[in-house]
Design an enzyme around this catalytic site. Structure first.
Site, PDB file in Angstrom:
ATOM      1  N   SER A 107       4.813   1.897   8.037  1.00 51.35           N
ATOM      2  CA  SER A 107       4.493   0.795   7.132  1.00 51.35           C
ATOM      3  C   SER A 107       5.692   0.389   6.289  1.00 51.35           C
ATOM      4  CB  SER A 107       3.342   1.195   6.205  1.00 51.35           C
ATOM      5  OG  SER A 107       2.160   1.403   6.926  1.00 51.35           O
ATOM      6  N   ASP A 164      -0.007  -7.655   1.066  1.00 50.34           N
ATOM      7  CA  ASP A 164       0.460  -6.293   1.307  1.00 50.34           C
ATOM      8  C   ASP A 164       1.988  -6.213   1.352  1.00 50.34           C
ATOM      9  OD1 ASP A 164       0.092  -3.570   1.585  1.00 50.34           O
ATOM     10  OD2 ASP A 164       0.005  -3.645   3.779  1.00 50.34           O
ATOM     11  N   HIS A 198       0.817  -1.218   0.000  1.00 50.58           N
ATOM     12  CA  HIS A 198       0.000   0.000   0.000  1.00 50.58           C
ATOM     13  C   HIS A 198       0.852   1.270   0.000  1.00 50.58           C
ATOM     14  CE1 HIS A 198       0.451  -0.353   4.507  1.00 50.58           C
ATOM     15  NE2 HIS A 198       0.542   0.958   4.387  1.00 50.58           N
TER      16      HIS A 198
END
Length: 407
Positions: free
Chosen positions: A244, A167, A137
């Site tokens: 992330s 992901d 993402h």
């Protein structure tokens, strides 16, 4: 008669590890202070003569700021990077004839103008020649990636592949002799182990947060991302936007996962993709640019004690569902391997590849470990009778798994 589809709220049990009482803690600190006093002054300090002045403990204690966390951070931080992704999309979806007359000339020009979207996250260098892993993402849809090392060096990066199902994404920069980190075995993690996160949360570069591994094996549904195929690590180490793609480390400085998500409705709860999963996915992405995920084509719910109690109250269902554990099939996708193999709504999957099943996540893990096109053995409980069958997983629908760099 088919089994009624019901939804249940599943509360998360918090494990309280134990706490020290004020008396015990005070006694511990007192013992620590006593043990660090110089030997020649300990007896006098603890048994001073009348009128004597007590020594100041803070002057006698030997202080040392070094600890295992600073050691881990010093060793791993050079291998953690900041990832800035930029997507340039030339927007020209309409011609002048299709623009509504009420639209002004300025707004029409803005509609046709190039639109730029930016994303920022973290990444981990996997090899000295510039292979990097991050979250899908963070770089999804990007065609330009800027990678910034801890020392400020900026490198142009290329997106090699993205797997939205887990992901995970991989990047490549043209460089040599880059710092790397040792990968740990996420399968051996136990709740209570140290967890150290390094990343760039909220634009604050090179941020370190510390906590513990709160739990392992959290399903994608529990995490709030039911479209993912990951059994997550849960941690209370602070994870925020920008973390992330950065590493989650154990106390030895080994990467045990890649931080990926936080729940909007919770505080102090973050999640990471286990390194065993990351390694499997990155290997395929670097080799082919995509990942082939096996697929059955069923939707399931867990056979919980609450659901069993509800079924026991329904005479029409009581005799048709006798399994004590498993994953209940609620829907079978038309034309899927599951339909071809004869799986029906209401079946309870109790075993896959010889492994007992308690939740849909268990089924998902065994299917993910299987091979596309090869027989996978299942055991079902169908209206009280155990049935064995073989099913050939197919390729997961490409619209969800494939990625073409630059689009």
């Amino acid at each position: 008669m088919g089994i009624r589809h019901r939804k249940f709220s599943i509360g998360t049990l918090l494990v309280i590890v134990g706490s020290l009482t004020g008396a015990v803690l005070g006694n511990y600190l007192w013992q620590q202070q006593r043990s660090q006093l110089p030997l020649q002054t300990t007896a006098a300090a603890l048994n001073p003569p009348p009128g004597a002045t007590l020594p100041i403990f803070s002057q006698a204690i030997q202080t040392d700021n070094d600890n295992f966390i600073t050691t881990v951070v010093a060793k791993v931080s050079p291998a953690v990077v900041k990832v800035d992704a930029t997507e340039s999309v030339s927007q020209n979806p309409t011609s002048d004839r299709s623009i509504d007359k009420s639209t002004t000339a300025d707004s029409a020009r803005r509609t046709l103008r190039e639109r730029t979207e930016k994303g920022t996250g973290s990444g981990l260098i996997l090899s000295a020649d510039g292979r990097i892993v991050t979250n899908a993402h963070v770089v999804d849809g990007t065609d330009r990636v800027k990678v910034t090392l801890q020392n400020g060096r900026v490198l142009a990066g290329k997106v090699v592949g993205i797997d939205r199902v887990t992901d995970v994404a991989v990047l490549k920069v043209a460089a040599k002799d880059l710092p790397t980190v040792k990968l740990g075995d996420s399968e051996r993690l136990l709740p209570g182990e140290w967890a150290i996160a390094i990343g760039n949360p909220l634009g604050l570069d090179n941020t370190v947060t510390v906590g513990i591994v709160s739990a392992t094996g959290r399903s994608s549904s529990q995490v709030g991302v039911p479209d993912k195929r990951v059994s997550f690590i849960q941690t209370d180490a602070a994870i925020n936007p920008g973390n992330s793609g950065g590493p989650l480390l154990n106390g030895r400085g080994e990467a045990i996962g890649i931080t990926t998500a936080t729940r909007a409705d919770a505080q102090g709860v973050g999640f990471a993709i286990p390194m065993r999963t990351v390694t499997r996915i990155t290997t395929q992405l670097f080799a082919t640019g995509k990942v082939r995920h096996p697929y059955l084509g069923v939707q399931m719910i867990p056979l919980t004690a609450e659901l069993q109690a509800g079924i026991a109250k329904e005479p029409s269902l009581r005799s048709k569902l006798t399994a004590k554990r498993g994953a209940i099939v609620t829907e079978v996708v038309a034309g899927s391997p599951a339909e071809t193999a004869g799986i029906l709504p209401g079946d309870v999957i109790i075993q896959v590849a010889g492994r007992p099943i308690s939740t849909p996540s268990d089924v998902q893990q065994q299917v993910e470990a299987s091979t596309i096109g090869e027989n996978l053995k299942l055991q079902l409980d169908r209206q009280g009778r155990v049935r064995s069958l073989e099913i050939k997983p197919d390729l997961f629908p490409p619209t969800a798994a494939d990625f073409e760099p630059g689009r």
